[in-house]
Design a protein around this motif. Structure first.
Motif, PDB file in Angstrom:
ATOM      1  N   TRP A   1       0.817  -1.215   0.000  1.00  0.00           N
ATOM      2  CA  TRP A   1       0.000   0.000   0.000  1.00  0.00           C
ATOM      3  C   TRP A   1       0.850   1.266   0.000  1.00  0.00           C
ATOM      4  O   TRP A   1       0.407   2.329  -0.451  1.00  0.00           O
ATOM      5  N   LEU A   2       2.077   1.168   0.503  1.00  0.00           N
ATOM      6  CA  LEU A   2       2.907   2.357   0.691  1.00  0.00           C
ATOM      7  C   LEU A   2       3.288   3.015  -0.629  1.00  0.00           C
ATOM      8  O   LEU A   2       3.421   4.245  -0.688  1.00  0.00           O
ATOM      9  N   ARG A   3       3.444   2.234  -1.685  1.00  0.00           N
ATOM     10  CA  ARG A   3       3.907   2.814  -2.941  1.00  0.00           C
ATOM     11  C   ARG A   3       2.898   3.831  -3.492  1.00  0.00           C
ATOM     12  O   ARG A   3       3.245   4.977  -3.795  1.00  0.00           O
ATOM     13  N   GLU A   4       1.645   3.430  -3.622  1.00  0.00           N
ATOM     14  CA  GLU A   4       0.643   4.352  -4.161  1.00  0.00           C
ATOM     15  C   GLU A   4       0.236   5.405  -3.137  1.00  0.00           C
ATOM     16  O   GLU A   4      -0.028   6.555  -3.494  1.00  0.00           O
ATOM     17  N   ALA A   5       0.185   5.033  -1.866  1.00  0.00           N
ATOM     18  CA  ALA A   5      -0.203   5.999  -0.832  1.00  0.00           C
ATOM     19  C   ALA A   5       0.785   7.143  -0.762  1.00  0.00           C
ATOM     20  O   ALA A   5       0.397   8.316  -0.661  1.00  0.00           O
ATOM     21  N   SER A   6       2.079   6.850  -0.820  1.00  0.00           N
ATOM     22  CA  SER A   6       3.079   7.910  -0.732  1.00  0.00           C
ATOM     23  C   SER A   6       3.094   8.767  -2.001  1.00  0.00           C
ATOM     24  O   SER A   6       3.279   9.988  -1.933  1.00  0.00           O
ATOM     25  N   ALA A   7       2.871   8.156  -3.165  1.00  0.00           N
ATOM     26  CA  ALA A   7       2.806   8.940  -4.396  1.00  0.00           C
ATOM     27  C   ALA A   7       1.601   9.867  -4.381  1.00  0.00           C
ATOM     28  O   ALA A   7       1.681  11.024  -4.806  1.00  0.00           O
ATOM     29  N   GLU A   8       0.480   9.378  -3.859  1.00  0.00           N
ATOM     30  CA  GLU A   8      -0.727  10.202  -3.812  1.00  0.00           C
ATOM     31  C   GLU A   8      -0.581  11.333  -2.794  1.00  0.00           C
ATOM     32  O   GLU A   8      -0.952  12.483  -3.062  1.00  0.00           O
ATOM     33  N   TYR A   9      -0.032  11.014  -1.623  1.00  0.00           N
ATOM     34  CA  TYR A   9       0.144  12.025  -0.583  1.00  0.00           C
ATOM     35  C   TYR A   9       1.104  13.120  -1.035  1.00  0.00           C
ATOM     36  O   TYR A   9       0.801  14.311  -0.967  1.00  0.00           O
TER      37      TYR A   9
ATOM     38  N   HIS B   1     -13.001   3.594   2.186  1.00  0.00           N
ATOM     39  CA  HIS B   1     -12.349   2.354   2.594  1.00  0.00           C
ATOM     40  C   HIS B   1     -11.994   2.327   4.085  1.00  0.00           C
ATOM     41  O   HIS B   1     -10.951   1.800   4.481  1.00  0.00           O
ATOM     42  N   GLU B   2     -12.884   2.878   4.892  1.00  0.00           N
ATOM     43  CA  GLU B   2     -12.614   2.981   6.327  1.00  0.00           C
ATOM     44  C   GLU B   2     -12.428   1.619   7.007  1.00  0.00           C
ATOM     45  O   GLU B   2     -11.663   1.499   7.965  1.00  0.00           O
ATOM     46  N   ASP B   3     -13.108   0.599   6.536  1.00  0.00           N
ATOM     47  CA  ASP B   3     -13.083  -0.699   7.227  1.00  0.00           C
ATOM     48  C   ASP B   3     -12.053  -1.670   6.665  1.00  0.00           C
ATOM     49  O   ASP B   3     -11.992  -2.822   7.094  1.00  0.00           O
ATOM     50  N   THR B   4     -11.250  -1.227   5.733  1.00  0.00           N
ATOM     51  CA  THR B   4     -10.241  -2.114   5.171  1.00  0.00           C
ATOM     52  C   THR B   4      -8.987  -2.133   6.044  1.00  0.00           C
ATOM     53  O   THR B   4      -8.793  -1.287   6.911  1.00  0.00           O
ATOM     54  N   VAL B   5      -8.128  -3.103   5.795  1.00  0.00           N
ATOM     55  CA  VAL B   5      -6.850  -3.230   6.504  1.00  0.00           C
ATOM     56  C   VAL B   5      -5.735  -3.024   5.482  1.00  0.00           C
ATOM     57  O   VAL B   5      -5.624  -3.780   4.510  1.00  0.00           O
TER      58      VAL B   5
ATOM     59  N   PRO C   1      -5.106   2.287  -1.110  1.00  0.00           N
ATOM     60  CA  PRO C   1      -3.933   3.110  -0.797  1.00  0.00           C
ATOM     61  C   PRO C   1      -4.142   4.596  -1.068  1.00  0.00           C
ATOM     62  O   PRO C   1      -3.546   5.443  -0.399  1.00  0.00           O
ATOM     63  N   TYR C   2      -4.995   4.920  -2.046  1.00  0.00           N
ATOM     64  CA  TYR C   2      -5.197   6.313  -2.432  1.00  0.00           C
ATOM     65  C   TYR C   2      -6.038   7.087  -1.421  1.00  0.00           C
ATOM     66  O   TYR C   2      -5.979   8.320  -1.385  1.00  0.00           O
ATOM     67  N   THR C   3      -6.826   6.384  -0.635  1.00  0.00           N
ATOM     68  CA  THR C   3      -7.673   7.052   0.350  1.00  0.00           C
ATOM     69  C   THR C   3      -7.169   6.776   1.760  1.00  0.00           C
ATOM     70  O   THR C   3      -6.532   7.629   2.371  1.00  0.00           O
ATOM     71  N   LYS C   4      -7.395   5.574   2.256  1.00  0.00           N
ATOM     72  CA  LYS C   4      -6.968   5.272   3.630  1.00  0.00           C
ATOM     73  C   LYS C   4      -5.447   5.347   3.772  1.00  0.00           C
ATOM     74  O   LYS C   4      -4.926   5.830   4.786  1.00  0.00           O
TER      75      LYS C   4
ATOM     76  N   GLU D   1      -9.091   0.490  12.184  1.00  0.00           N
ATOM     77  CA  GLU D   1      -9.401   1.830  12.679  1.00  0.00           C
ATOM     78  C   GLU D   1      -9.044   2.869  11.627  1.00  0.00           C
ATOM     79  O   GLU D   1      -7.981   2.806  11.007  1.00  0.00           O
ATOM     80  N   ASN D   2      -9.944   3.813  11.430  1.00  0.00           N
ATOM     81  CA  ASN D   2      -9.690   4.877  10.467  1.00  0.00           C
ATOM     82  C   ASN D   2      -8.868   5.979  11.122  1.00  0.00           C
ATOM     83  O   ASN D   2      -9.166   6.389  12.239  1.00  0.00           O
ATOM     84  N   PRO D   3      -7.820   6.482  10.461  1.00  0.00           N
ATOM     85  CA  PRO D   3      -7.036   7.571  11.051  1.00  0.00           C
ATOM     86  C   PRO D   3      -7.931   8.759  11.388  1.00  0.00           C
ATOM     87  O   PRO D   3      -8.774   9.171  10.593  1.00  0.00           O
ATOM     88  N   ARG D   4      -7.776   9.280  12.584  1.00  0.00           N
ATOM     89  CA  ARG D   4      -8.565  10.439  12.987  1.00  0.00           C
ATOM     90  C   ARG D   4      -8.185  11.651  12.148  1.00  0.00           C
ATOM     91  O   ARG D   4      -7.060  11.763  11.693  1.00  0.00           O
TER      92      ARG D   4
END
Length: 246
Positions: free
Chosen positions: A74-82, A108-112, A125-128, A193-196
């Protein structure tokens, strides 16, 4: 075409240049980067004035030289999006409010994150993932009084010799922050848990060593695609001066 520029994301990637192919129709929308090749393509009509900035997103992928274990994919797309959204604001393409809302958008609040079998579709990865990194960046900046940030984590992951597992990620975060964040981080990555929501605007805790402004192009592209009228192949420095505007 080549434009000299200063680095805009210094996270340890060794390449000095990135080759960008701006493709017109009938190429599909969006873009794609090529891991380890420092090359990418983006549809020529992709715009700059959006936090969902394809030019920057694909550029960030060229700054990623790490290999990821299954629980960290998940880190690859999450970091590119962020970072794509973050840099879109830092370089004046969108407002702070617009990017803050984009980073915090629900989904995607309930995903892991660490378990792809819980992903109902590939957008997790793009949202959560993006929300998790935004909050982690804020926590690191707050813990170090702005001296360090997520940039330092990404730099160390790029320098890591071997596959980046969750354990490596956890140790790296603790080393950069100067304190353990294990319990919180485990819940974000392995829990549902969804990040606050961020307690402060995510750009408030700026690291003290900021990069300088990008060198502007002689043509003012405004909010249009930077490829307009430039042909199909663009070679740019690692700071991506192509994306500057007056």
């Amino acid at each position: 075409m080549h434009f000299a520029s200063e680095s805009m994301l210094d996270v340890g990637s060794p390449s000095e240049e990135v080759l960008i192919f701006a493709l017109p129709d009938p190429a599909r929308g969006g873009g794609e980067s090529f891991l380890g090749a420092n090359e990418l393509w983006v549809h020529a009509e992709s715009r700059l004035d959006t936090p969902n900035n394809v030019w920057l997103h694909e550029y960030i992928h060229t700054r990623q030289s790490f290999m990821l274990a299954p629980e960290m994919v998940w880190l690859r797309e999450a970091s590119a999006e962020y970072y794509g959204a973050k840099l879109a604001h830092e370089h004046g393409f969108v407002s702070e409010t617009t990017v803050h809302e984009y980073v915090r958008r629900p989904g995607h609040e309930d995903t892991v994150l660490a378990d792809t079998e819980t992903w109902t579709e590939p957008g997790v990865p793009y949202t959560k993932g993006t929300r998790t990194l935004a909050k982690l960046d804020e926590r690191i900046r707050a813990a170090t009084d702005g001296e360090r940030s997520l940039d330092d984590v990404m730099r160390r992951l790029n320098e890591h010799d071997g596959v980046v597992t969750y354990a490596v990620f956890e140790r790296t975060v603790a080393a950069v922050a100067g304190q353990s964040m294990d319990e919180w981080l485990w819940e974000q990555v392995h829990g549902s848990e969804n990040p606050r929501p961020l307690t402060t605007p995510w750009v408030v805790h700026q690291a003290k060593a900021l990069t300088g402004p990008l060198t502007p192009l002689p043509t003012d592209f405004g909010s249009k695609s930077p490829a307009a009228g430039l042909g199909g192949v663009l070679a740019v420095g690692s700071g991506l001066a192509l994306l500057s505007r007056k």
